[in-house]
Design a protein around this motif. Sequence first.
Motif, mmCIF file in Angstrom:
data_model
loop_
_atom_site.group_PDB
_atom_site.id
_atom_site.type_symbol
_atom_site.label_atom_id
_atom_site.label_comp_id
_atom_site.label_asym_id
_atom_site.label_seq_id
_atom_site.Cartn_x
_atom_site.Cartn_y
_atom_site.Cartn_z
ATOM 1 N N UNK A 255 5.538 9.828 -6.634
ATOM 2 C CA UNK A 255 6.851 10.203 -7.166
ATOM 3 C C UNK A 255 6.819 10.272 -8.691
ATOM 4 N N UNK A 256 6.078 9.375 -9.325
ATOM 5 C CA UNK A 256 5.973 9.406 -10.789
ATOM 6 C C UNK A 256 5.317 10.697 -11.253
ATOM 7 N N UNK A 257 4.250 11.105 -10.587
ATOM 8 C CA UNK A 257 3.589 12.361 -10.944
ATOM 9 C C UNK A 257 4.502 13.545 -10.658
ATOM 10 N N UNK A 258 5.219 13.491 -9.547
ATOM 11 C CA UNK A 258 6.146 14.568 -9.210
ATOM 12 C C UNK A 258 7.261 14.718 -10.228
ATOM 13 N N UNK A 259 7.785 13.587 -10.726
ATOM 14 C CA UNK A 259 8.842 13.659 -11.731
ATOM 15 C C UNK A 259 8.319 14.092 -13.086
ATOM 16 N N UNK A 260 7.064 13.774 -13.393
ATOM 17 C CA UNK A 260 6.504 14.168 -14.689
ATOM 18 C C UNK A 260 6.090 15.630 -14.721
ATOM 19 N N UNK B 27 6.026 20.848 -8.134
ATOM 20 C CA UNK B 27 6.057 19.410 -8.392
ATOM 21 C C UNK B 27 6.026 18.587 -7.115
ATOM 22 N N UNK B 28 6.595 19.084 -6.030
ATOM 23 C CA UNK B 28 6.550 18.349 -4.766
ATOM 24 C C UNK B 28 5.124 18.318 -4.228
ATOM 25 N N UNK B 29 4.428 19.439 -4.348
ATOM 26 C CA UNK B 29 3.038 19.483 -3.894
ATOM 27 C C UNK B 29 2.159 18.571 -4.738
ATOM 28 N N UNK B 30 2.397 18.533 -6.041
ATOM 29 C CA UNK B 30 1.627 17.641 -6.909
ATOM 30 C C UNK B 30 1.884 16.185 -6.534
ATOM 31 N N UNK B 31 3.133 15.832 -6.315
ATOM 32 C CA UNK B 31 3.478 14.459 -5.948
ATOM 33 C C UNK B 31 2.880 14.048 -4.614
ATOM 34 N N UNK C 227 0.834 -1.201 0.000
ATOM 35 C CA UNK C 227 0.000 0.000 0.000
ATOM 36 C C UNK C 227 0.868 1.252 0.000
ATOM 37 N N UNK C 228 1.820 1.311 0.903
ATOM 38 C CA UNK C 228 2.699 2.477 0.983
ATOM 39 C C UNK C 228 3.614 2.586 -0.225
ATOM 40 N N UNK C 229 4.109 1.448 -0.713
ATOM 41 C CA UNK C 229 4.972 1.451 -1.889
ATOM 42 C C UNK C 229 4.229 1.956 -3.115
ATOM 43 N N UNK C 230 3.009 1.506 -3.289
ATOM 44 C CA UNK C 230 2.223 1.916 -4.448
ATOM 45 C C UNK C 230 1.895 3.404 -4.405
ATOM 46 N N UNK C 231 1.478 3.890 -3.254
ATOM 47 C CA UNK C 231 1.141 5.312 -3.133
ATOM 48 C C UNK C 231 2.381 6.190 -3.301
ATOM 49 N N UNK C 232 3.486 5.797 -2.700
ATOM 50 C CA UNK C 232 4.703 6.610 -2.789
ATOM 51 C C UNK C 232 5.271 6.625 -4.207
ATOM 52 N N UNK C 233 5.286 5.475 -4.871
ATOM 53 C CA UNK C 233 5.845 5.449 -6.221
ATOM 54 C C UNK C 233 4.920 6.146 -7.218
ATOM 55 N N UNK C 234 3.618 6.070 -7.016
ATOM 56 C CA UNK C 234 2.690 6.802 -7.873
ATOM 57 C C UNK C 234 2.836 8.305 -7.709
ATOM 58 N N UNK D 169 0.023 11.242 -3.969
ATOM 59 C CA UNK D 169 0.340 10.136 -3.058
ATOM 60 C C UNK D 169 -0.714 10.008 -1.957
ATOM 61 N N UNK D 170 -1.144 11.125 -1.396
ATOM 62 C CA UNK D 170 -2.172 11.056 -0.352
ATOM 63 C C UNK D 170 -3.518 10.608 -0.906
ATOM 64 N N UNK D 171 -3.855 11.082 -2.097
ATOM 65 C CA UNK D 171 -5.101 10.645 -2.725
ATOM 66 C C UNK D 171 -5.048 9.154 -3.059
ATOM 67 N N UNK D 172 -3.923 8.703 -3.569
ATOM 68 C CA UNK D 172 -3.769 7.277 -3.866
ATOM 69 C C UNK D 172 -3.821 6.431 -2.607
ATOM 70 N N UNK D 173 -3.233 6.915 -1.539
ATOM 71 C CA UNK D 173 -3.256 6.182 -0.277
ATOM 72 C C UNK D 173 -4.686 5.964 0.194
#
Length: 110
Positions: free
Chosen positions: A68-73, A79-83, A59-66, A87-91
């Motif tokens: 981070x992917x949005x933050x990098x894109x 970008x940090x706020x978007x990421x 759960x935490x891995x999926x939310x964090x990597x998702x 991540x919180x919405x995905x969690x």
Amino acid sequence: MTFGSQKYFPLGLGLLSIMGAAFLFFIMFKAGCAGDSKGGSLGNPVRALQLESYGLLPLLLSAASGGAAIGFMSKSVHRVAHGLGVALLMLFCLWLAAMQFEMRGIQSCF
């Protein structure tokens, strides 16, 4: 990291997020098949709680990597706020979906 591989890094993080979510849903379905941890009347609730605790890492891995992917894109200054927002919405969404998969496991196995 070379210049050419930077554009594929968010894609790799997105795939990691999807695989983590799929593994989470699999674990939660198995937890539902093991027993009803909420009511305690069906199956083995101790085993179900143990499997639920194993689902925390995906759960935490999926939310964090998702996130981070949005933050990098993101090309924005925020970008940090978007990421973090993603991540919180995905969690939250993954947590609710995991409960639904557990309920589906309880209904299909008992």
